[in-house]
Design a protein around this motif. Structure first.
Motif, PDB file in Angstrom:
ATOM      1  N   PHE A   8     -38.926  24.222 -15.785  1.00  0.00           N
ATOM      2  CA  PHE A   8     -39.659  25.350 -15.205  1.00  0.00           C
ATOM      3  C   PHE A   8     -40.615  25.968 -16.219  1.00  0.00           C
ATOM      4  O   PHE A   8     -41.797  26.166 -15.925  1.00  0.00           O
ATOM      5  N   ALA A  11     -43.593  23.827 -16.845  1.00  0.00           N
ATOM      6  CA  ALA A  11     -44.557  23.871 -15.739  1.00  0.00           C
ATOM      7  C   ALA A  11     -45.315  25.191 -15.718  1.00  0.00           C
ATOM      8  O   ALA A  11     -46.530  25.213 -15.486  1.00  0.00           O
ATOM      9  N   PHE A  53     -39.920  26.248  -7.530  1.00  0.00           N
ATOM     10  CA  PHE A  53     -40.245  25.126  -8.401  1.00  0.00           C
ATOM     11  C   PHE A  53     -39.148  24.089  -8.176  1.00  0.00           C
ATOM     12  O   PHE A  53     -37.962  24.391  -8.337  1.00  0.00           O
ATOM     13  N   SER A  55     -37.167  21.323  -9.459  1.00  0.00           N
ATOM     14  CA  SER A  55     -36.878  20.734 -10.770  1.00  0.00           C
ATOM     15  C   SER A  55     -36.210  19.363 -10.653  1.00  0.00           C
ATOM     16  O   SER A  55     -36.283  18.565 -11.583  1.00  0.00           O
ATOM     17  N   PRO A  79     -41.285  16.986 -10.669  1.00  0.00           N
ATOM     18  CA  PRO A  79     -41.451  18.431 -10.721  1.00  0.00           C
ATOM     19  C   PRO A  79     -42.622  18.856  -9.835  1.00  0.00           C
ATOM     20  O   PRO A  79     -43.677  18.227  -9.842  1.00  0.00           O
ATOM     21  N   TRP A  81     -44.293  22.348  -7.151  1.00  0.00           N
ATOM     22  CA  TRP A  81     -44.249  23.706  -6.612  1.00  0.00           C
ATOM     23  C   TRP A  81     -44.194  23.642  -5.091  1.00  0.00           C
ATOM     24  O   TRP A  81     -44.813  22.773  -4.479  1.00  0.00           O
ATOM     25  N   LEU A 130     -49.674  30.712  -9.258  1.00  0.00           N
ATOM     26  CA  LEU A 130     -48.717  29.879  -8.532  1.00  0.00           C
ATOM     27  C   LEU A 130     -49.156  29.693  -7.087  1.00  0.00           C
ATOM     28  O   LEU A 130     -49.026  28.615  -6.517  1.00  0.00           O
TER      29      LEU A 130
END
Length: 190
Positions: A8, A11, A53, A55, A79, A81, A130
């Protein structure tokens, strides 16, 4: 193996510059959730209050249309979003559900926590990036008209989606029939 926190933070640092104390402050308001395959992260009719997120694993946002057709709206592998952008921004009930395609782990940032962080420090206003990620992750499908171009973009930018999800979900996601996807794949084979 990297931890969910490492994944996280790595990213986030690609989008927002945060010092180590700010990284910890952000991490402290997040929640980590593991989902079994088929488990729902967001139900249709629920207002999306969270940005996720992914993971580990893979998730799919989809809805059933009137004729019983299952429309894949987002296919996300770790990974990556994930947010129901329309529901989140407009605070309206979601028209689709988000579910784990396979066992998955998500790191969740709730809207209330994001607002609290922004009240504490202006650096957290950058978290708005984001939302830009959520929009950019979907915009390319609308900008590319030809089926071949949409498939090639997916192949070039999200190959793990092609390796993870069944062709019927990929075809739906790319807004084409499975038969058209088959022809496109034949044309683009080396």
């Amino acid at each position: 193996m990297s931890t969910d926190k490492d994944l996280f933070i790595g990213a986030i640092l690609q989008l927002v510059q945060l010092k180590p104390p700010e990284q910890q402050q952000l991490w402290d308001v997040l929640t980590v959730r593991t989902l079994a395959a088929g488990e729902h992260l967001l139900e249709e009719g629920t207002v999306c209050q969270t940005f996720w997120f992914v993971s580990r694993g893979a998730l799919r946002q989809h809805r059933l249309l009137e004729k019983g057709e299952d429309l894949s709206m987002q296919l996300v592998c770790a990974p990556g979003w994930l947010v129901d952008h329309t529901s989140f921004v407009n605070q309206r009930p979601a028209i689709a559900r988000i579910e784990a395609y396979e066992q998955a782990t998500v790191v969740a940032l709730g809207m209330e926590s994001a607002h609290e962080l922004m009240a504490q420090s202006p650096v957290f206003f950058q978290l708005g990036k984001l939302l830009d990620q959520g929009v950019a992750a979907l915009r390319w499908k609308d900008e590319l008209e030809r089926p071949d171009a949409r498939y090639q973009y997916l192949l070039d930018h999200y190959p793990q989606v092609l390796q993870t999800f069944p062709l019927k979900y990929i075809a739906s996601f790319l807004r084409m029939t499975p038969e058209t996807l088959s022809r496109v794949r034949q044309r683009l084979r080396p």
